[in-house]
Design an enzyme around this catalytic site. Structure first.
Site, PDB file in Angstrom:
ATOM      1  NE  ARG A  24      -4.129  -1.697   0.016  1.00  0.00           N
ATOM      2  CZ  ARG A  24      -5.306  -1.251   0.447  1.00  0.00           C
ATOM      3  NH1 ARG A  24      -5.444  -0.012   0.829  1.00  0.00           N
ATOM      4  NH2 ARG A  24      -6.340  -2.044   0.457  1.00  0.00           N
ATOM      5  NE  ARG A  28      -6.919   6.225   2.567  1.00  0.00           N
ATOM      6  CZ  ARG A  28      -7.793   5.683   3.393  1.00  0.00           C
ATOM      7  NH1 ARG A  28      -8.823   6.382   3.815  1.00  0.00           N
ATOM      8  NH2 ARG A  28      -7.642   4.451   3.815  1.00  0.00           N
ATOM      9  NE  ARG A  37      -8.877  10.257  -2.637  1.00  0.00           N
ATOM     10  CZ  ARG A  37      -9.441   9.899  -1.502  1.00  0.00           C
ATOM     11  NH1 ARG A  37      -9.660   8.636  -1.257  1.00  0.00           N
ATOM     12  NH2 ARG A  37      -9.751  10.791  -0.595  1.00  0.00           N
ATOM     13  CG  ASP A  74      -8.929  -1.953  -4.774  1.00  0.00           C
ATOM     14  OD1 ASP A  74      -8.305  -1.429  -3.840  1.00  0.00           O
ATOM     15  OD2 ASP A  74      -9.774  -2.855  -4.609  1.00  0.00           O
ATOM     16  CE1 TYR A 152     -13.632  -5.945   0.813  1.00  0.00           C
ATOM     17  CE2 TYR A 152     -12.091  -7.622   0.055  1.00  0.00           C
ATOM     18  CZ  TYR A 152     -12.371  -6.525   0.853  1.00  0.00           C
ATOM     19  OH  TYR A 152     -11.413  -6.022   1.693  1.00  0.00           O
TER      20      TYR A 152
HETATM   21  O1  1CP Z   1       0.609   0.962  -3.368  1.00  0.00           O
HETATM   22  C1  1CP Z   1      -0.359   0.182  -3.385  1.00  0.00           C
HETATM   23  O2  1CP Z   1      -0.341  -0.911  -2.838  1.00  0.00           O
HETATM   24  C2  1CP Z   1      -1.554   0.714  -4.102  1.00  0.00           C
HETATM   25  C3  1CP Z   1      -2.340  -0.240  -4.901  1.00  0.00           C
HETATM   26  C4  1CP Z   1      -3.400  -0.995  -4.099  1.00  0.00           C
HETATM   27  C5  1CP Z   1      -3.393  -2.359  -3.791  1.00  0.00           C
HETATM   28  C6  1CP Z   1      -2.263  -3.340  -4.025  1.00  0.00           C
HETATM   29  C7  1CP Z   1      -4.644  -0.469  -3.645  1.00  0.00           C
HETATM   30  C8  1CP Z   1      -5.066   0.912  -3.715  1.00  0.00           C
HETATM   31  N1  1CP Z   1      -5.383  -1.513  -3.152  1.00  0.00           N
HETATM   32  C9  1CP Z   1      -4.644  -2.668  -3.211  1.00  0.00           C
HETATM   33  C10 1CP Z   1      -5.050  -4.015  -2.813  1.00  0.00           C
HETATM   34  C11 1CP Z   1      -6.252  -4.212  -1.978  1.00  0.00           C
HETATM   35  N2  1CP Z   1      -7.477  -3.598  -2.063  1.00  0.00           N
HETATM   36  C12 1CP Z   1      -6.338  -5.217  -0.990  1.00  0.00           C
HETATM   37  C13 1CP Z   1      -5.220  -6.186  -0.660  1.00  0.00           C
HETATM   38  C14 1CP Z   1      -4.118  -5.509   0.074  1.00  0.00           C
HETATM   39  C15 1CP Z   1      -4.320  -5.311   1.541  1.00  0.00           C
HETATM   40  O3  1CP Z   1      -4.637  -6.284   2.236  1.00  0.00           O
HETATM   41  O4  1CP Z   1      -4.104  -4.176   1.989  1.00  0.00           O
HETATM   42  C16 1CP Z   1      -7.621  -5.171  -0.426  1.00  0.00           C
HETATM   43  C17 1CP Z   1      -8.176  -6.046   0.682  1.00  0.00           C
HETATM   44  C18 1CP Z   1      -8.347  -4.150  -1.114  1.00  0.00           C
HETATM   45  C19 1CP Z   1      -9.765  -3.763  -0.909  1.00  0.00           C
HETATM   46  C20 1CP Z   1      -9.866  -2.337  -0.572  1.00  0.00           C
HETATM   47  N3  1CP Z   1      -9.681  -1.314  -1.465  1.00  0.00           N
HETATM   48  C21 1CP Z   1     -10.070  -1.749   0.699  1.00  0.00           C
HETATM   49  C22 1CP Z   1     -10.175  -2.545   1.993  1.00  0.00           C
HETATM   50  C23 1CP Z   1     -11.541  -2.552   2.563  1.00  0.00           C
HETATM   51  C24 1CP Z   1     -11.621  -3.507   3.738  1.00  0.00           C
HETATM   52  O5  1CP Z   1     -12.402  -4.453   3.613  1.00  0.00           O
HETATM   53  O6  1CP Z   1     -10.907  -3.334   4.746  1.00  0.00           O
HETATM   54  C25 1CP Z   1     -10.071  -0.352   0.546  1.00  0.00           C
HETATM   55  C26 1CP Z   1     -10.322   0.691   1.596  1.00  0.00           C
HETATM   56  C27 1CP Z   1      -9.787  -0.094  -0.829  1.00  0.00           C
HETATM   57  C28 1CP Z   1      -9.595   1.228  -1.466  1.00  0.00           C
HETATM   58  C29 1CP Z   1      -8.190   1.545  -1.832  1.00  0.00           C
HETATM   59  N4  1CP Z   1      -7.391   0.765  -2.664  1.00  0.00           N
HETATM   60  C30 1CP Z   1      -6.170   1.376  -2.844  1.00  0.00           C
HETATM   61  C31 1CP Z   1      -6.199   2.610  -2.103  1.00  0.00           C
HETATM   62  C32 1CP Z   1      -5.086   3.607  -2.052  1.00  0.00           C
HETATM   63  C33 1CP Z   1      -7.451   2.689  -1.472  1.00  0.00           C
HETATM   64  C34 1CP Z   1      -7.961   3.828  -0.612  1.00  0.00           C
HETATM   65  C35 1CP Z   1      -8.791   4.687  -1.476  1.00  0.00           C
HETATM   66  C36 1CP Z   1      -8.573   6.121  -1.211  1.00  0.00           C
HETATM   67  O7  1CP Z   1      -9.128   6.594  -0.205  1.00  0.00           O
HETATM   68  O8  1CP Z   1      -7.867   6.804  -1.985  1.00  0.00           O
END
Ligand code: 1CP
Length: 346
Positions: A24, A28, A37, A74, A152
């Protein structure tokens, strides 16, 4: 040698220092990410815009100094393009309006090649990144594990209890397997297309692995990831695969983790010494600092030193044991990266 320290380390080769990246890492905690964003309007628009997605992919390489970039996207774009309507509700995370309850719901979804073909914006993003990224840095592509994606698709959102998908696991395992098999077919082709677009390494995130009891983990998650790895290795044997299952130290302790993967991502709850003893001969190990140590520079340095002492700079990639949190100061993330590079320099 590939000319990329990160790729060499994934293959277990000697490198001048132990490479580092953070799960990640584009996100943010970086004001530069928030600015892009805001311009995109929302998170999904950002994922769909190759130019902006490329820009935020490169930010942590330029700002924090990591050795590999991870594609900005994502895991949930996969079910979205299979026909499940994804949205991100502010403050609440991802939502699917119509979660899968029956075989008929599953049959309505687009599968295989057709779904993978709809993810063109991801392949375009990869092509752009490859043009911009320094030659000595690697690009990691990724997918969610079929199990983590299915949580999901069945719950319709993130969950603390997983009760809807686990009810399906015990009362209607056939339907759960059908969902996992359909997602697996899409993921195989999606990852093959990411490789063809230019990624150097694959990472599979099984973030919600710990929701499954150990005796059922192989049946409902691990076996599908083995199938994906076997498929990719039969076509692109040169591309390393990193497997990150979160919260499966009981599974690690039993040494049950055979598979055609190159690197095993160790989460922060699994002692690195135990992972090394059980898995170190079979896999290069990635990890595993507890992400909250990033709040304090001293806590970071002592952990980086301890991990390095255990791994001795061999068959190791530095990372956190899960994703970086949004309120971590950028200074502290930079400190983590430079400390990893400092302690391991040969
Ligand atoms: O640098 C990076 O890793 C950015 C790319 C990335 C990756 C690899 C994002 C951006 N998401 C992910 C994978 C991801 N998405 C996972 C697996 C990794 C982990 O366990 O952390 C999961 C479970 C998700 C699902 C997801 N997407 C959630 C989790 C919700 C939950 O159930 O807890 C959330 C909040 C997102 C949104 C998201 N994806 C990525 C970002 C930067 C964000 C936040 C969005 C924002 O506010 O800008």
């Amino acid at each position: 040698m590939s000319g990329k320290i990160f790729v060499d380390a994934c293959k277990g080769k000697e490198t001048p220092y132990t490479p580092v990246w953070m799960m990640r890492q584009a996100g943010r905690y970086l004001p530069e990410y928030m600015a892009v964003r805001a311009k995109a309007g929302n998170f999904l628009n950002l994922c769909h815009d190759p130019k902006k997605a490329c820009e935020v992919t490169l930010q942590p390489v330029d700002i924090v100094g990591v050795d590999a970039a991870i594609l900005f996207s994502d895991i949930l774009v996969i079910p979205d393009e299979m026909g499940m309507d994804l949205s991100f509700v502010k403050g609440e995370g991802p939502k699917f309006s119509d979660p899968i309850k029956t075989q008929e719901d599953l049959d309505r979804l687009i599968g295989g090649k057709e779904a993978a073909r709809k993810l063109t914006y991801v392949y375009e993003t990869i092509e752009l990144i490859k043009k911009e990224l320094d030659q000595d840095k690697a690009l990691i592509g990724f997918t969610g594990a079929p199990w983590t994606l299915a949580t999901y698709m069945i719950e319709g959102q993130g969950t603390k209890t997983y009760n809807i998908c686990k009810k399906m696991m015990y009362t209607n395992p056939r339907l759960l397997h059908n969902i996992l098999a359909k997602v697996t077919e899409v993921v195989k082709i999606y990852m093959e297309k990411q490789i063809e677009a230019g990624i150097d390494v694959v990472q599979i995130f099984d973030s919600w692995a710990s929701a499954i009891e150990p005796s059922k983990y192989n049946e409902f998650s691990w076996s599908y990831m083995v199938e994906i790895a076997n498929y990719l290795k039969s076509r692109h044997p040169e591309v390393p695969i990193i497997m990150f299952p979160k919260g499966v130290s009981a599974f690690v302790e039993q040494g049950l983790v055979y598979g055609n993967f190159d690197v095993f991502g160790v989460d922060w709850g699994t002692p690195m010494a135990m992972a090394k003893e059980k898995l170190g001969d079979r896999y290069v190990l990635q990890g595993n600092m507890e992400p909250c140590r990033l709040y304090d520079k001293k806590a970071t340095t002592s952990c980086v030193e301890a991990i390095h002492k255990t791994m001795e700079g061999k068959r190791h990639i530095f990372n956190l044991g899960h994703g970086i949190l949004p309120d971590v100061p950028v200074e502290n993330a930079k400190h983590f990266v430079s400390e990893c590079q400092r302690v391991s320099a040969k």
